[in-house]
Design a protein around this motif. Structure first.
Motif, mmCIF file in Angstrom:
data_model
loop_
_atom_site.group_PDB
_atom_site.id
_atom_site.type_symbol
_atom_site.label_atom_id
_atom_site.label_comp_id
_atom_site.label_asym_id
_atom_site.label_seq_id
_atom_site.Cartn_x
_atom_site.Cartn_y
_atom_site.Cartn_z
ATOM 1 N N GLY A 1 30.866 -30.084 34.720
ATOM 2 C CA GLY A 1 30.311 -30.804 35.734
ATOM 3 C C GLY A 1 30.102 -30.175 37.099
ATOM 4 O O GLY A 1 29.396 -30.769 37.904
ATOM 5 N N ALA A 2 30.361 -28.779 37.074
ATOM 6 C CA ALA A 2 29.684 -27.951 38.189
ATOM 7 C C ALA A 2 28.499 -27.403 38.267
ATOM 8 O O ALA A 2 27.808 -27.379 37.145
ATOM 9 N N LYS A 3 27.894 -27.435 39.425
ATOM 10 C CA LYS A 3 26.542 -26.893 39.506
ATOM 11 C C LYS A 3 26.397 -25.460 40.144
ATOM 12 O O LYS A 3 27.299 -25.233 41.035
ATOM 13 N N PRO A 4 25.485 -24.706 39.751
ATOM 14 C CA PRO A 4 25.389 -23.305 40.308
ATOM 15 C C PRO A 4 25.196 -23.471 41.586
ATOM 16 O O PRO A 4 24.508 -24.006 42.311
ATOM 17 N N GLY A 5 25.568 -22.654 42.531
ATOM 18 C CA GLY A 5 25.460 -22.440 44.128
ATOM 19 C C GLY A 5 26.273 -23.286 44.971
ATOM 20 O O GLY A 5 25.944 -23.869 45.893
ATOM 21 N N ILE B 1 30.447 -36.818 43.347
ATOM 22 C CA ILE B 1 29.918 -35.814 44.345
ATOM 23 C C ILE B 1 28.497 -35.668 44.109
ATOM 24 O O ILE B 1 27.678 -35.601 45.064
ATOM 25 N N HIS B 2 28.323 -35.352 42.630
ATOM 26 C CA HIS B 2 26.912 -34.938 42.309
ATOM 27 C C HIS B 2 25.989 -36.075 42.464
ATOM 28 O O HIS B 2 25.005 -36.010 42.459
ATOM 29 N N ALA B 3 26.573 -37.353 42.176
ATOM 30 C CA ALA B 3 25.733 -38.359 42.415
ATOM 31 C C ALA B 3 25.209 -38.730 43.725
ATOM 32 O O ALA B 3 24.197 -39.414 43.895
ATOM 33 N N GLN B 4 25.986 -38.210 44.694
ATOM 34 C CA GLN B 4 25.618 -38.457 46.125
ATOM 35 C C GLN B 4 24.433 -37.690 46.560
ATOM 36 O O GLN B 4 23.536 -37.890 47.550
ATOM 37 N N THR B 5 24.029 -36.471 45.815
ATOM 38 C CA THR B 5 23.135 -35.350 46.248
ATOM 39 C C THR B 5 21.949 -35.686 45.413
ATOM 40 O O THR B 5 21.752 -36.171 44.722
ATOM 41 N N GLY C 1 21.064 -18.898 47.558
ATOM 42 C CA GLY C 1 20.332 -18.331 46.332
ATOM 43 C C GLY C 1 21.160 -17.745 45.568
ATOM 44 O O GLY C 1 20.917 -17.479 44.482
ATOM 45 N N ASP C 2 22.510 -17.761 45.738
ATOM 46 C CA ASP C 2 23.453 -17.250 44.870
ATOM 47 C C ASP C 2 23.904 -18.314 43.746
ATOM 48 O O ASP C 2 24.460 -19.381 44.253
ATOM 49 N N PRO C 3 23.774 -17.956 42.526
ATOM 50 C CA PRO C 3 24.165 -19.136 41.598
ATOM 51 C C PRO C 3 25.589 -18.969 41.179
ATOM 52 O O PRO C 3 26.026 -20.051 40.345
ATOM 53 N N THR C 4 26.559 -18.491 41.868
ATOM 54 C CA THR C 4 28.001 -18.273 41.505
ATOM 55 C C THR C 4 28.542 -19.499 41.868
ATOM 56 O O THR C 4 28.420 -20.183 43.167
ATOM 57 N N ILE C 5 29.513 -19.950 41.141
ATOM 58 C CA ILE C 5 30.170 -21.181 41.633
ATOM 59 C C ILE C 5 31.642 -20.558 42.271
ATOM 60 O O ILE C 5 32.249 -19.629 41.533
ATOM 61 N N ARG C 6 31.984 -20.940 43.418
ATOM 62 C CA ARG C 6 32.996 -20.810 44.024
ATOM 63 C C ARG C 6 34.080 -21.795 44.105
ATOM 64 O O ARG C 6 33.805 -22.842 44.447
ATOM 65 N N ILE D 1 37.047 -34.558 36.905
ATOM 66 C CA ILE D 1 35.802 -34.869 36.206
ATOM 67 C C ILE D 1 34.991 -36.053 36.847
ATOM 68 O O ILE D 1 34.098 -36.137 37.227
ATOM 69 N N TYR D 2 35.849 -37.183 37.347
ATOM 70 C CA TYR D 2 35.565 -38.093 38.101
ATOM 71 C C TYR D 2 34.915 -37.951 39.677
ATOM 72 O O TYR D 2 33.891 -38.134 39.833
ATOM 73 N N ALA D 3 35.723 -36.947 40.204
ATOM 74 C CA ALA D 3 35.403 -36.625 41.370
ATOM 75 C C ALA D 3 34.060 -35.680 41.459
ATOM 76 O O ALA D 3 33.073 -36.018 42.297
#
Length: 111
Positions: A72-76, A107-111, A34-39, A101-103
């Motif tokens: 390209g990053a997603k929160p959480g 990665i997000h295409a897999q989810t 539930g934490d939207p921080t990108i780590r 950017i490619y990676a």
């Protein structure tokens, strides 16, 4: 965006999604807390070279993240960038950015 500091977070990311490129390996996982921080975490093994070379590789990875991660990053999500021997230090900066950017896209295409 914060930096990963605890070994347990790195180990959890290692068991999640990964995408290798010519300049780096990206590991990523969705935390579901539930934490939207990108780590973000950075690591380079001794295969990269001595301490000076490892620190240089990590500095380059930090610079790439500063310029190319947020679009390209997603929160959480947790992201761990792993340097590659001979490639992270010697690869052109623009190529490293395009690798990240490619990676991220793959990665997000897999989810």
């Amino acid at each position: 965006m914060t930096v990963l500091r605890h070994r347990a977070d790195f180990l959890r990311a290692a068991r999640a999604l990964r995408r290798g490129t010519d300049g780096m390996l990206l590991q990523a996982r969705h935390r579901d807390d539930g934490d939207p921080t990108i780590r973000v975490g950075y690591t380079c093994s001794k295969k990269i070279g001595n301490a000076v070379a490892r620190n240089r590789a990590k500095r380059r990875l930090r610079a790439v993240v500063a310029e190319a991660l947020l679009p390209g990053a997603k929160p959480g999500w947790d992201y761990v960038l792993i340097g590659r021997p001979g490639a992270t230090i010697d690869r052109e900066f623009q190529a490293l950015k395009s690798d990240l950017i490619y990676a991220l896209r793959k990665i997000h295409a897999q989810t």
